[in-house]
Every structure is written in C-alpha cells, then in structure tokens.
Design a protein around this motif. Structure first.
Motif, PDB file in Angstrom:
ATOM      1  N   ALA A  16       9.875  -1.193   1.482  1.00 12.19           N
ATOM      2  CA  ALA A  16       8.909  -1.850   0.602  1.00 12.19           C
ATOM      3  C   ALA A  16       8.065  -0.760  -0.049  1.00 12.19           C
ATOM      4  N   GLN A  17       7.235  -1.180  -0.981  1.00  7.21           N
ATOM      5  CA  GLN A  17       6.390  -0.229  -1.687  1.00  7.21           C
ATOM      6  C   GLN A  17       5.169  -0.971  -2.214  1.00  7.21           C
ATOM      7  N   SER A  18       4.027  -0.297  -2.236  1.00  5.08           N
ATOM      8  CA  SER A  18       2.808  -0.898  -2.769  1.00  5.08           C
ATOM      9  C   SER A  18       2.141   0.094  -3.712  1.00  5.08           C
ATOM     10  N   TRP A  19       1.165  -0.433  -4.482  1.00  2.00           N
ATOM     11  CA  TRP A  19       0.413   0.442  -5.385  1.00  2.00           C
ATOM     12  C   TRP A  19      -0.985  -0.112  -5.585  1.00  2.00           C
ATOM     13  N   GLU A  20      -1.877   0.794  -5.977  1.00  2.00           N
ATOM     14  CA  GLU A  20      -3.263   0.431  -6.243  1.00  2.00           C
ATOM     15  C   GLU A  20      -3.832   1.448  -7.225  1.00  2.00           C
ATOM     16  N   LEU A  21      -4.622   0.970  -8.177  1.00  2.00           N
ATOM     17  CA  LEU A  21      -5.305   1.888  -9.079  1.00  2.00           C
ATOM     18  C   LEU A  21      -6.791   1.586  -9.048  1.00  2.00           C
ATOM     19  N   THR A  35      -5.159  -4.057  -6.971  1.00  2.00           N
ATOM     20  CA  THR A  35      -4.154  -3.955  -5.912  1.00  2.00           C
ATOM     21  C   THR A  35      -2.893  -4.626  -6.414  1.00  2.00           C
ATOM     22  N   GLY A  36      -1.837  -3.852  -6.524  1.00  2.00           N
ATOM     23  CA  GLY A  36      -0.601  -4.327  -7.120  1.00  2.00           C
ATOM     24  C   GLY A  36      -0.055  -5.584  -6.468  1.00  2.00           C
ATOM     25  N   ASP A  37       0.422  -6.495  -7.302  1.00  2.00           N
ATOM     26  CA  ASP A  37       1.109  -7.701  -6.862  1.00  2.00           C
ATOM     27  C   ASP A  37       2.466  -7.702  -7.551  1.00  2.00           C
ATOM     28  N   GLY A  38       3.420  -7.069  -6.927  1.00  2.00           N
ATOM     29  CA  GLY A  38       4.736  -6.924  -7.537  1.00  2.00           C
ATOM     30  C   GLY A  38       4.957  -5.507  -8.021  1.00  2.00           C
ATOM     31  N   LYS A  39       5.970  -5.379  -8.861  1.00  2.00           N
ATOM     32  CA  LYS A  39       6.440  -4.072  -9.309  1.00  2.00           C
ATOM     33  C   LYS A  39       5.419  -3.312 -10.151  1.00  2.00           C
TER      34      LYS A  39
END
Length: 159
Positions: free
Chosen positions: A65-70, A145-149
């Motif tokens: 899995a992978q997550s992201w946040e800016l 906070t990323g929700d998806g790609k």
C-alpha cells in the motif's frame, strides 16, 4: 557551444491549484494564492516482509500500500471592499469542517516554470488558523491527507 551552468531550484517553484468545480463536473482549476510554505508529498509505502525459505536467508519485501500527505501555509487573502475571503481559501476552509465528500479537496501542483514535475490527487482537509500577535498576518496551516492515488501528470504549464 558552451554548457549552461546548472542553477539550484527554489522552493517557491510550485504552483498549487484547487479544483473549484463540483465532483463529476469539468475541472475548474484555480490557483491557491498566498502560499508562503509548501511541503509536497513524498509517497509513504507500506512494506511487508515477504521472506521465504527459498531466498537462502535473504529477506524479501513487498510494497502492499502507499499513502501521501501534503502541507502548506497560506496568508489569508481578503477583498476588503465586499468583505469576502479568496474563493480557494474558503473552499478549503469549509472542506475542513465537512464530512464525506464535503471534507475533501481535489488539488494539483506543478513546477511553475514548466519543468516536468507535476501531480494531482484528492485528500481530506485539515484547516488550522494560525492566530498570532497583533503584528502577525492572518495565516492558515493546511494539511491534505491523501484519499486514493497521487498521480504524476503532464505539467499543464509546460511549453
């Protein structure tokens, strides 16, 4: 012909835009003005141990899995004649108080000089008014906070 001297990229090279259109409509990209600090996301992979006996003692790993946040800090912009905040700031602020799809923002960010780095994603908004002393500017700290790609895209500012 001489080789040009490489220059160091500046942090302010980013342009951040918010899709102001309703979900499902043609995107209406508007620049988020007043950005004074921007931390682009770095994908954070979830890595699981996939070791087995056949690996001769070498560990195996698999990204599952992978997550992201800016994050960004903006100077709040107002129109003091008609007493309104900048529309992009207001849409993001209200998403910070929303639930479900109303809590999300669809963003894209790209190198403002047209270099190839550009991304797009949708995420949940956290809005924090900064407050401060009587001499301070009105600022807000925004975390998405990323929700998806998180999708690399062709830079729309490229020549």
């Amino acid at each position: 012909m001489s080789t040009p001297t490489p220059e160091t990229a500046l942090a302010r090279r980013w342009r951040i835009q918010l899709n102001m259109a309703d979900v499902g409509d043609t995107p209406d990209w508007q620049t988020i003005v007043g950005v004074k600090e921007f931390v682009p996301p770095n994908p954070d992979p979830n890595i699981e141990d996939s070791s087995d006996y056949e690996s001769e003692g070498w560990n195996g790993n698999t990204k599952t899995a992978q997550s992201w946040e800016l994050s960004m800090t903006v100077n709040r912009r107002i129109n003091d004649q008609v007493k309104v905040y900048h529309p992009t700031h207001e849409k993001i602020r209200l998403a910070g108080y929303g639930w479900g799809s109303d809590s999300k923002a669809h963003l894209r960010w790209m190198d403002r000089d047209g270099l190839p780095e550009a991304y797009e994603g949708t995420g949940i908004v956290k809005w924090e008014a900064a407050g401060g002393e009587h001499t301070a500017l009105d600022e807000a700290e925004i975390t998405i906070t990323g929700d998806g790609k998180l999708v690399p895209i062709t830079n729309p500012l490229a020549a």
